[in-house]
Scaffold this active site. Structure first.
Site, mmCIF file in Angstrom:
data_model
loop_
_atom_site.group_PDB
_atom_site.id
_atom_site.type_symbol
_atom_site.label_atom_id
_atom_site.label_comp_id
_atom_site.label_asym_id
_atom_site.label_seq_id
_atom_site.Cartn_x
_atom_site.Cartn_y
_atom_site.Cartn_z
ATOM 1 N N TRP A 100 0.923 -1.136 0.040
ATOM 2 C CA TRP A 100 0.275 -0.178 0.021
ATOM 3 C C TRP A 100 0.445 1.472 -0.309
ATOM 4 O O TRP A 100 0.146 1.956 -0.332
ATOM 5 C CB TRP A 100 -1.052 0.397 1.292
ATOM 6 C CG TRP A 100 -1.622 -0.890 1.365
ATOM 7 C CD1 TRP A 100 -1.722 -2.383 1.911
ATOM 8 C CD2 TRP A 100 -3.349 -1.510 -0.106
ATOM 9 N NE1 TRP A 100 -2.713 -3.094 1.648
ATOM 10 C CE2 TRP A 100 -3.565 -3.019 0.147
ATOM 11 C CE3 TRP A 100 -3.130 -1.019 -0.766
ATOM 12 C CZ2 TRP A 100 -4.265 -2.810 -0.425
ATOM 13 C CZ3 TRP A 100 -4.475 -1.477 -1.692
ATOM 14 C CH2 TRP A 100 -5.055 -2.089 -2.165
ATOM 15 N N ASP A 175 -0.717 6.772 7.101
ATOM 16 C CA ASP A 175 -1.893 5.701 6.801
ATOM 17 C C ASP A 175 -1.687 4.640 7.835
ATOM 18 O O ASP A 175 -1.279 4.058 7.830
ATOM 19 C CB ASP A 175 -1.772 5.041 5.253
ATOM 20 C CG ASP A 175 -2.389 4.478 4.437
ATOM 21 O OD1 ASP A 175 -3.331 3.806 5.846
ATOM 22 O OD2 ASP A 175 -2.506 3.367 3.366
ATOM 23 N N LYS A 199 -11.326 -2.213 8.858
ATOM 24 C CA LYS A 199 -10.653 -2.348 10.141
ATOM 25 C C LYS A 199 -10.586 -2.714 11.033
ATOM 26 O O LYS A 199 -11.689 -3.248 11.753
ATOM 27 C CB LYS A 199 -9.285 -2.551 10.216
ATOM 28 C CG LYS A 199 -8.633 -3.098 8.384
ATOM 29 C CD LYS A 199 -8.283 -1.775 7.155
ATOM 30 C CE LYS A 199 -6.995 -2.546 6.280
ATOM 31 N NZ LYS A 199 -7.117 -3.449 5.758
#
Lengths: 363, 363
Positions: A100, A175, A199
């Site tokens: 990511w 992030d 999440k």
């Protein structure tokens, strides 16, 4: 019968939260409507919106010089939004600690190349299949970089930063998609924190962005209105129709986290769960965690058995035993147990019991 | 007690759908997980995703040369995505028939001015407070325009297109946010149809885009990956984590619409409801619908009482009577009854009964 869901995201939600949402789904607190039906311009939803922001601020101790917005698009849309929101010297530094983080850089480069921007990786752990987190020192960062981008927890590879990089005056954009609300972070050390909700926070469909006030007016002229953080800051996340059902569920999750004792309690709970599984892995001659010990994630724990054939068998049989989505990401193979806030310790214990049985039957 | 919710969006969902969602919220069809917890890479969610697409295709008779994607961001994000996805001759024509049509043009201009693009209004009904829909003829449209943008139903002003503009070879991009699934549209007449879900389709947080295949490779080089329609077409709406709970609820809504007889049945139901209210308005000497008769919306019906003071009183008292969100948009004042697919005819009848009583007490 509810199963234990080890999915990397969307992932388990606290059963208690699901029950509360279910109970109110046809009639939210006597208003005669579902939350999903509420006008975002009405009093009831405005209160939900305000409480969601307030709970995030309280739980994460977000300082007053930061704003918090709840928007759509996921972290993937923020990969584009970041270089469009902070354009000062047209250069930024990225740490590539996983897939990511790499995608974030690629998207910045895809956009930036049309505007003479120089976005580059100053460190990468790709040389060892992202099994560690690079150590970043101040001298590695360009002092005139617009920002330093990091990814706090690497969902696919099961690593996390165990330190806060010293970036001097360069703001860190972090992030935190797969670890927000899981540990006590010092928000003041970062310029921007962003996270997809799916999440630890809520169902998919809402993304939280925490932005320091001085980074809200540095946007590029061609930045679309909807990608501009300032648009949603000025409108308290209600510039356009918000993803209200997911945002509401984030509120219910955070109410519950608060009831349980807040982030510190979550962190303790997460450390206990992770220690249980890592200790078992470390004592095993059958399973192996491929990650640099000091960089181990509390949220995503990867492991392999002696062969990829056994890995496949493990995944198949674990699903029959009610342990879902343990298959590792295709980039690494093996297994991955995502044990976010909502995973009870019983889930980890059940996983270890299954692992023991599987080892006995297959060694 | 459930109320009648006349909100312009988010708005009423069919009670039956809410009940089905509620019943499955902790355990989706025996999988042991909530839909909100399902990995989007797993079989169960992939089936939901595929059925949602298939239902939309079936209900709207979407031809094979169109793709359908379910994404985040709302119509407001599409206002930016459109000029970034279709850039051929760097010019496009817009019909400004209301506030959202105007916002779509402004956003295109904001972005386009950095790339030498010429986006302009070829017609507007602002001269009469958007109380009618401009008549567009082929000669008004630049033959080399990249597209013609229209907004099928104008939520705030209560008007809708009662004809399909002849744009020759220029593809029509149509914002159907407030009318999708409400009437039988000929999809083949449009190049792109897009709609935020929160009126007729699902809770807020998911946006449907129906794109003709030949319009998927005309994107601008600087178009962010996440705004590019082709990204999500290639990945069947699963490029990144989808807004799975809202998308799933869109599936449940469309299953229900299909059970009720599909779009034709919805259209009949909507025409009946609208006729009831418009007939009452037309026969009234107290209330007035300010919109050009032939352009009247089936979805959003605006009306005023003899004074703005009475309008305010009407809104207040109607809420006490369980008729919610009847306040008109701040741009027009007065009242607005949004009567989307999920509003039962009993809701319209209850509104008319209240209107009669209010008139008696205040005339």
């Amino acid at each position: 019968m509810r199963v234990f869901n080890f999915s990397a995201g969307p992932s388990m939600l606290p059963l208690e939260v699901l029950k509360r949402v279910q109970a109110k789904l046809l009639d939210y607190e006597g208003c005669g409507m579902s939350v999903a039906e509420l006008s975002h311009r009405g009093k009831v939803y405005e209160e939900i919106n305000a409480e969601t922001e307030a709970l995030m601020r309280e739980l994460m101790h977000v300082p007053a010089n930061y704003d918090i917005i709840f928007i759509q698009g996921g972290a993937s849309l923020q990969f584009a939004a970041i270089p469009l929101n902070i354009r000062i010297n047209k250069k930024a530094d990225y740490v590539v600690s996983g897939n990511w983080a790499s995608n974030a850089l690629k998207e910045a480069q895809n956009i930036g190349k049309h505007y003479g921007c120089d976005y580059k990786a100053i460190a990468s752990s790709e040389d060892k299949v992202f099994s560690y987190v690079p150590k970043i020192t101040k001298s590695m960062i360009r002092p005139d970089a617009d920002y330093l981008h990091i990814c706090q927890n690497n969902t696919i590879f099961g690593t996390r930063y165990n330190y806060i990089p010293d970036a001097g005056n360069v703001p860190i954009v972090n992030d935190m998609s797969s670890c927000i609300l899981s540990e006590d972070y010092d928000v003041s050390k970062y310029g921007v924190i962003y996270a997809g909700a799916q999440k630890n926070l809520a169902p998919a469909g809402v993304t939280v962005v925490i932005v320091r006030k001085d980074l809200q007016d540095k946007f590029a002229p061609e930045c679309p209105t909807m990608l501009k953080w300032k648009t949603q800051v000025d409108q308290k996340s209600l510039y356009n129709t918000p993803p209200s059902l997911s945002t509401y569920m984030a509120m219910e999750v955070m109410r519950y986290v608060k009831e349980l004792g807040g982030i510190k309690a979550m962190q303790k709970h997460n450390e206990e769960k992770a220690a249980l599984l890592y200790n078992f892995l470390d004592s095993s001659k059958f399973y192996r965690n491929p990650v640099n010990k000091e960089d181990r994630s509390l949220m995503n724990i990867t492991f392999v058995s002696p062969s990829s054939e056994l890995d496949d068998k493990f995944v198949k049989e674990s699903e029959k035993a009610g342990l879902m989505f343990l298959k590792g990401h295709k980039l690494v193979g093996g297994m991955r147990a995502s044990i976010y806030n909502a995973m009870p310790i019983e889930g980890v214990k059940a996983l270890i019991e299954f692992m023991k049985k599987f080892e006995l039957a297959n060694k």
